[in-house]
Design a protein around this motif. Structure first.
Motif, PDB file in Angstrom:
ATOM      1  N   VAL A   9       0.849  -1.267   0.261  1.00  0.00           N
ATOM      2  CA  VAL A   9       0.072  -0.348  -0.421  1.00  0.00           C
ATOM      3  C   VAL A   9       0.737   0.977  -0.017  1.00  0.00           C
ATOM      4  N   THR A  10       0.415   2.096  -0.872  1.00  0.00           N
ATOM      5  CA  THR A  10       1.692   3.143  -0.813  1.00  0.00           C
ATOM      6  C   THR A  10       1.114   4.306  -2.117  1.00  0.00           C
ATOM      7  N   LYS A  11       1.649   5.570  -1.375  1.00  0.00           N
ATOM      8  CA  LYS A  11       1.144   7.168  -2.283  1.00  0.00           C
ATOM      9  C   LYS A  11       1.197   7.061  -2.704  1.00  0.00           C
ATOM     10  N   ASP A  12       2.738   6.223  -3.572  1.00  0.00           N
ATOM     11  CA  ASP A  12       2.813   6.795  -4.697  1.00  0.00           C
ATOM     12  C   ASP A  12       2.689   5.586  -5.468  1.00  0.00           C
ATOM     13  N   LEU A  13       1.992   5.291  -6.187  1.00  0.00           N
ATOM     14  CA  LEU A  13       2.241   3.810  -7.555  1.00  0.00           C
ATOM     15  C   LEU A  13       3.241   3.983  -7.819  1.00  0.00           C
ATOM     16  N   GLU A  53      -3.294   1.932  -4.175  1.00  0.00           N
ATOM     17  CA  GLU A  53      -2.928   3.048  -3.711  1.00  0.00           C
ATOM     18  C   GLU A  53      -3.573   3.436  -2.152  1.00  0.00           C
ATOM     19  N   ALA A  54      -2.296   4.263  -1.741  1.00  0.00           N
ATOM     20  CA  ALA A  54      -2.849   4.320  -0.124  1.00  0.00           C
ATOM     21  C   ALA A  54      -3.712   5.828  -0.314  1.00  0.00           C
ATOM     22  N   THR A  55      -4.377   5.516   1.052  1.00  0.00           N
ATOM     23  CA  THR A  55      -5.917   6.748   0.988  1.00  0.00           C
ATOM     24  C   THR A  55      -5.884   7.135   2.630  1.00  0.00           C
ATOM     25  N   LEU A  56      -6.254   8.157   2.474  1.00  0.00           N
ATOM     26  CA  LEU A  56      -6.019   8.457   4.289  1.00  0.00           C
ATOM     27  C   LEU A  56      -7.265   7.463   5.058  1.00  0.00           C
ATOM     28  N   LEU A  59      -6.348   4.122   5.585  1.00  0.00           N
ATOM     29  CA  LEU A  59      -4.897   3.604   6.909  1.00  0.00           C
ATOM     30  C   LEU A  59      -4.745   4.083   8.185  1.00  0.00           C
ATOM     31  N   CYS A  64      -0.189   0.256  12.033  1.00  0.00           N
ATOM     32  CA  CYS A  64       1.188   0.164  10.757  1.00  0.00           C
ATOM     33  C   CYS A  64       1.951   0.115  11.361  1.00  0.00           C
ATOM     34  N   ALA A 112       9.484   2.722  -0.727  1.00  0.00           N
ATOM     35  CA  ALA A 112       8.053   3.276  -0.487  1.00  0.00           C
ATOM     36  C   ALA A 112       8.421   3.499   1.270  1.00  0.00           C
TER      37      ALA A 112
END
Length: 132
Positions: A9-13, A53-56, A59, A64, A112
């Motif tokens: 899971v990442t914010k920068d796919l 894609e990480a979504t708030l 998360l 974590c 990431a």
């Protein structure tokens, strides 16, 4: 039993996809239509890495860190050398470590925040790659 896949899971796919496809050598392949963006990356005809894609909101409900690293074994000398060459030519930072009791070399690539790719191989075959 064998590992089927790992999910990152990442914010920068796109960054993760560029590293995993362009440097590591996985290929982007078919993925079911989910409500969240992502990619399925393939090796040997199988989806082995799922990028999501990480979504708030997602998360906030997940513990974590969710994953520390994924290790991929490279047993072919040409494949190992080609990996090192691609990392260097693309200015991708990495670190090498020796595992003396196992006679192995580990290569770590940050992917990431909180996720590292590890590549591992036998040290006796690839001693020349220890120098970074």
């Amino acid at each position: 039993m064998k590992l089927d896949h790992a999910t990152i899971v990442t914010k920068d796919l796109e960054h993760a996809r560029r590293i995993l496809c362009g440097i590591v050598g996985l290929s982007d392949g078919p993925r079911p239509s989910f409500q969240v963006a992502g990619y399925w990356l393939y090796a040997d005809g199988r989806p082995v890495i799922h990028l999501v894609e990480a979504t708030l909101p997602a998360l906030e409900v997940k513990a974590c860190p969710r994953i520390d690293h994924i290790a991929l074994r490279v047993d072919d000398a040409e494949e190992w050398t080609a990996l090192i060459d691609r990392l260097r030519s693309n200015n991708v930072p990495y670190t090498l470590a020796e595992v003396p009791l196992a006679d192995e070399i580990q290569l770590f690539v940050p992917l990431a925040p909180g996720v590292v790719l590890e590549f591992v191989t036998q040290a006796n075959s690839f001693a020349s790659t220890i120098v970074n």
